[in-house]
Design an enzyme around this catalytic site. Sequence first.
Site, PDB file in Angstrom:
ATOM      1  N   ASP A  73       0.871  -1.156   0.000  1.00 52.39           N
ATOM      2  CA  ASP A  73       0.000   0.000   0.000  1.00 52.39           C
ATOM      3  C   ASP A  73       0.913   1.211   0.000  1.00 52.39           C
ATOM      4  O   ASP A  73       1.902   1.251   0.737  1.00 52.39           O
ATOM      5  CB  ASP A  73      -0.933   0.012   1.219  1.00 52.39           C
ATOM      6  CG  ASP A  73      -2.066   1.019   1.052  1.00 52.39           C
ATOM      7  OD1 ASP A  73      -2.525   1.214  -0.089  1.00 52.39           O
ATOM      8  OD2 ASP A  73      -2.489   1.608   2.051  1.00 52.39           O
ATOM      9  N   TYR A 158       0.987  10.570  -8.674  1.00 57.10           N
ATOM     10  CA  TYR A 158       1.521  11.899  -8.379  1.00 57.10           C
ATOM     11  C   TYR A 158       2.952  12.099  -8.913  1.00 57.10           C
ATOM     12  O   TYR A 158       3.568  13.140  -8.655  1.00 57.10           O
ATOM     13  CB  TYR A 158       1.493  12.151  -6.863  1.00 57.10           C
ATOM     14  CG  TYR A 158       0.102  12.056  -6.257  1.00 57.10           C
ATOM     15  CD1 TYR A 158      -0.758  13.158  -6.260  1.00 57.10           C
ATOM     16  CD2 TYR A 158      -0.360  10.877  -5.685  1.00 57.10           C
ATOM     17  CE1 TYR A 158      -2.032  13.077  -5.703  1.00 57.10           C
ATOM     18  CE2 TYR A 158      -1.629  10.785  -5.138  1.00 57.10           C
ATOM     19  CZ  TYR A 158      -2.459  11.885  -5.151  1.00 57.10           C
ATOM     20  OH  TYR A 158      -3.718  11.801  -4.607  1.00 57.10           O
TER      21      TYR A 158
END
Length: 201
Positions: A73, A158
């Site tokens: 994650d 991002y």
Amino acid sequence: MTRVLVASRNAKKLGELRRILADAEVSGIEIIGLADVPEFPDAPETGATFEENALAKARDAVAATGLPSIADDSGLAVDALNGMPGVLSARWSGKHGDDQANLDLVLGQLTDVPDERRGAAFVCTAALVVPGGPEVVVRGEWRGTLIRAGRGENGFGYDPIFVPEGETRTSAELAPAEKDAQSHRGRALRLLLDHLRSLAD
């Protein structure tokens, strides 16, 4: 040959781990992804931390397949946003996986933040769960700053607005091998190498 499941359908993640294993000369491990095993339901990511989410995904994969499994994650922790979006990085804009909307929202939230306070870190937690064996959770961080407009075509999420420490390029402008050597995911996965070696022996 020991099969190890990476609990992901992201071909880039599978490729990254395969390259890291090859570079470290770890043999006897075959990395497979979710596309290579019978489908099982994805548990929702409800953990409050990257660690909780990675471990839950890896445990689910082991329960469904019986194979040693790695899950990760990861996300972006922005200093000026008190560490957010964090575990919500992939759905920051309200819709899961809309990279451009997520990126635009972060940029909008940082409009008034001066350049010297635009520090951030990519964080990756990786969990390796072995059936009837150990559970290992590791964490890699990659510090940098956020620029005001995206640049570069490599990478996702991002990456186009993240300039790593010591770099003038964004992580979306780095070649894959350069990114592997520096990135949060690369750092976390390399921390699992000794554990993967022991599975191959």
